[in-house]
Design a protein around this motif. Structure first.
Motif, PDB file in Angstrom:
ATOM      1  N   GLN A 290     -48.327   5.897   4.089  1.00  0.00           N
ATOM      2  CA  GLN A 290     -48.069   4.615   2.742  1.00  0.00           C
ATOM      3  C   GLN A 290     -49.384   4.874   2.124  1.00  0.00           C
ATOM      4  O   GLN A 290     -49.562   4.487   0.828  1.00  0.00           O
ATOM      5  CB  GLN A 290     -48.306   3.215   3.604  1.00  0.00           C
ATOM      6  CG  GLN A 290     -48.319   2.216   3.170  1.00  0.00           C
ATOM      7  CD  GLN A 290     -48.295   0.947   3.913  1.00  0.00           C
ATOM      8  OE1 GLN A 290     -47.846   0.965   4.226  1.00  0.00           O
ATOM      9  NE2 GLN A 290     -48.827  -0.096   3.072  1.00  0.00           N
ATOM     10  N   LYS A 291     -50.384   5.105   2.779  1.00  0.00           N
ATOM     11  CA  LYS A 291     -51.838   5.360   1.936  1.00  0.00           C
ATOM     12  C   LYS A 291     -52.066   6.547   1.158  1.00  0.00           C
ATOM     13  O   LYS A 291     -53.061   6.939   0.334  1.00  0.00           O
ATOM     14  CB  LYS A 291     -52.354   5.227   2.901  1.00  0.00           C
ATOM     15  CG  LYS A 291     -52.894   3.368   2.983  1.00  0.00           C
ATOM     16  CD  LYS A 291     -53.887   3.610   4.048  1.00  0.00           C
ATOM     17  CE  LYS A 291     -54.732   1.813   4.587  1.00  0.00           C
ATOM     18  NZ  LYS A 291     -55.181   1.659   5.388  1.00  0.00           N
ATOM     19  N   ARG A 292     -50.550   7.603   1.401  1.00  0.00           N
ATOM     20  CA  ARG A 292     -51.134   8.507   0.707  1.00  0.00           C
ATOM     21  C   ARG A 292     -51.897   9.232   1.001  1.00  0.00           C
ATOM     22  O   ARG A 292     -53.334  10.011   0.329  1.00  0.00           O
ATOM     23  CB  ARG A 292     -50.580   8.578  -0.102  1.00  0.00           C
ATOM     24  CG  ARG A 292     -49.202   8.337  -0.880  1.00  0.00           C
ATOM     25  CD  ARG A 292     -49.030   8.065  -2.844  1.00  0.00           C
ATOM     26  NE  ARG A 292     -47.907   7.827  -2.930  1.00  0.00           N
ATOM     27  CZ  ARG A 292     -47.085   7.975  -3.972  1.00  0.00           C
ATOM     28  NH1 ARG A 292     -47.333   8.308  -5.004  1.00  0.00           N
ATOM     29  NH2 ARG A 292     -45.490   7.682  -4.241  1.00  0.00           N
ATOM     30  N   ASN A 293     -52.889   9.641   1.710  1.00  0.00           N
ATOM     31  CA  ASN A 293     -54.245  10.089   2.963  1.00  0.00           C
ATOM     32  C   ASN A 293     -54.391  10.643   4.162  1.00  0.00           C
ATOM     33  O   ASN A 293     -53.190  10.605   5.165  1.00  0.00           O
ATOM     34  CB  ASN A 293     -55.655   9.256   2.605  1.00  0.00           C
ATOM     35  CG  ASN A 293     -55.212   7.437   3.359  1.00  0.00           C
ATOM     36  OD1 ASN A 293     -55.021   7.961   4.149  1.00  0.00           O
ATOM     37  ND2 ASN A 293     -56.429   6.911   3.315  1.00  0.00           N
ATOM     38  N   VAL A 294     -55.358  11.788   4.427  1.00  0.00           N
ATOM     39  CA  VAL A 294     -55.934  12.138   5.429  1.00  0.00           C
ATOM     40  C   VAL A 294     -56.853  11.423   5.369  1.00  0.00           C
ATOM     41  O   VAL A 294     -57.757  11.714   5.130  1.00  0.00           O
ATOM     42  CB  VAL A 294     -55.323  13.462   5.531  1.00  0.00           C
ATOM     43  CG1 VAL A 294     -55.969  14.449   7.432  1.00  0.00           C
ATOM     44  CG2 VAL A 294     -54.188  14.260   5.187  1.00  0.00           C
ATOM     45  N   THR A 295     -57.454  11.177   7.427  1.00  0.00           N
ATOM     46  CA  THR A 295     -58.221  10.636   7.455  1.00  0.00           C
ATOM     47  C   THR A 295     -59.074  11.539   8.812  1.00  0.00           C
ATOM     48  O   THR A 295     -58.342  11.007  10.267  1.00  0.00           O
ATOM     49  CB  THR A 295     -58.181   9.153   7.858  1.00  0.00           C
ATOM     50  OG1 THR A 295     -58.025   8.322   6.389  1.00  0.00           O
ATOM     51  CG2 THR A 295     -59.892   8.267   8.265  1.00  0.00           C
ATOM     52  N   LEU A 296     -60.140  11.120   8.718  1.00  0.00           N
ATOM     53  CA  LEU A 296     -60.355  12.374  10.243  1.00  0.00           C
ATOM     54  C   LEU A 296     -61.543  11.229  10.736  1.00  0.00           C
ATOM     55  O   LEU A 296     -61.689  10.108  10.201  1.00  0.00           O
ATOM     56  CB  LEU A 296     -61.978  13.334   9.332  1.00  0.00           C
ATOM     57  CG  LEU A 296     -62.633  14.058  10.753  1.00  0.00           C
ATOM     58  CD1 LEU A 296     -61.774  15.042  10.417  1.00  0.00           C
ATOM     59  CD2 LEU A 296     -63.621  13.526  11.236  1.00  0.00           C
ATOM     60  N   PHE A 297     -61.341  10.737  12.176  1.00  0.00           N
ATOM     61  CA  PHE A 297     -61.394   9.762  12.702  1.00  0.00           C
ATOM     62  C   PHE A 297     -62.686  10.609  14.113  1.00  0.00           C
ATOM     63  O   PHE A 297     -62.266  11.701  15.230  1.00  0.00           O
ATOM     64  CB  PHE A 297     -60.411   8.818  14.355  1.00  0.00           C
ATOM     65  CG  PHE A 297     -59.998   8.627  13.289  1.00  0.00           C
ATOM     66  CD1 PHE A 297     -60.328   7.207  13.527  1.00  0.00           C
ATOM     67  CD2 PHE A 297     -58.529   8.886  12.387  1.00  0.00           C
ATOM     68  CE1 PHE A 297     -59.421   6.236  12.430  1.00  0.00           C
ATOM     69  CE2 PHE A 297     -57.778   7.779  11.511  1.00  0.00           C
ATOM     70  CZ  PHE A 297     -58.305   6.605  11.663  1.00  0.00           C
TER      71      PHE A 297
END
Length: 354
Positions: A290-297
């Motif tokens: 939905q946000k069209r992104n990749v997040t690193l945790f």
């Protein structure tokens, strides 16, 4: 032309000034801390009691110190991890929408999509080197997700038939059915002990089991209570993480106990989390359709959006120990490769460690 060059130069100078300010601040903090420590230690060690120093002062100082350390961790992570550094765009032939990836230690990549009856092997240069045709007794099937077993064989989920298949080279038929019937199997992964992990979308569960060389299934265990689970990956501690279509990523221990969720731990709001992977340092990376992104945790510190633009429909993702992130963009039917880490990761025992 001159204006564009001047703009680049201005940005470069601005970044240099920001780095200088950051280094100056960190060193100033270091000097102040050392001076304070040198003054405080003799006083605290020689005087009985704390004098005018109250417990509330100590607690306040502790809280401020914790906050400073957290902010320094965030700064360190921002310096370590890159954002939006696209290095390669690999078109994938014949899948009609690639949705799942698996990176191999030799740099090659397995790719599959639910619109084509093939699992493609791309070499380290991104060129197709092999195609595994998905056919079983003249019946064509569409693989949904792909993983590699501990024996080095390819395993896929078949959501239409509700089964898991493992590719057995030089046999007829080449795809062996393992386990029983699954309820809409989607994501598949292999944990650190060699267990196969299969996500069941409809029942909201994950099945974990071992498969021997004769393709017999042993030690089946199950965890339930998930809401629209999609993708799964093994984590560094021996457990696994599962993305839920409804907006969260759940973490489980090696004995299938719920350990928490990324949304609660990091106070992060997901849209539609899909592909998920973990790197050798314990960072968990999540693609959000939905946000069209990749997040690193990261294990410590705040989440970092490492891919914020240029994606159409990111689904499956995988990463290498050398700081590369592979994103299956099913909307554009390609695999996008990003450099998400400033330096490659080397384990303490690696002979390649500098």
């Amino acid at each position: 032309m001159e204006c564009r060059g001047a703009g680049k130069m201005d940005n470069s100078l601005e970044f240099s000034r920001q780095k200088e300010d950051l280094v100056r601040t960190v060193r100033s903090l270091q000097v102040t801390s050392q001076n304070t420590l040198q003054k405080a230690v003799p006083l605290l060690s020689s005087q009985p009691g704390l004098g005018l120093l109250k417990p509330s002062h100590v607690q306040q100082l502790s809280q401020k110190t914790t906050q400073v350390c957290r902010e320094l961790e965030d700064v360190g992570n921002l310096l370590l991890f890159r954002q939006d550094e696209l290095t390669q765009n690999i078109p994938v032939p014949g899948t009609g929408g690639c949705s799942s990836l698996h990176w191999c230690s030799d740099g090659s990549l397995y790719v599959c999509g639910d619109n084509g009856p093939n699992v493609y092997l791309l070499n380290s240069h991104g060129r197709p080197s092999q195609a595994l045709y998905c056919c079983d007794d003249d019946d064509i099937f569409l693989p949904d997700c792909v993983a590699m077993t501990r024996f080095g064989t390819v395993a896929v989920t078949d959501i239409t038939e509700g089964i898991v298949r493992i590719y057995k080279q030089n046999s007829q038929p080449p795809w062996v059915k393992v386990g029983g019937i699954f309820k809409s199997p989607r994501g598949i992964a292999v944990d650190t002990s060699g267990r196969i992990l299969v996500v069941e979308y409809t029942s909201g569960s994950v099945q974990a089991f071992h498969v021997d060389r004769a393709y017999r299934v042993h030690g089946v265990k199950k965890v339930s209570g998930l809401r629209g689970p999609q993708y799964i990956c093994a984590t560094l501690e021996g457990g696994f993480a599962v993305s839920e279509e409804c907006g969260d990523v759940k973490l489980f221990t090696s004995n299938l106990k719920l350990a928490g969720s990324l949304s609660e731990t990091y106070e992060h709001i997901f849209g539609n989390p899909a592909g998920i992977c973990a790197d050798p340092e314990g960072n968990i990376l999540v693609a959000d359709v939905q946000k069209r992104n990749v997040t690193l945790f990261p294990p410590t510190g705040s989440p970092i959006c490492i891919v914020s633009n240029g994606l159409c429909k990111p689904e499956g993702i995988t990463c290498s120990p050398f700081g590369l992130l592979y994103v299956a963009d099913s909307g554009l039917n390609c695999v996008k490769v990003y450099k998400y880490r400033a330096n490659p990761y080397y384990s303490p025992t690696s002979p390649r460690r500098p």
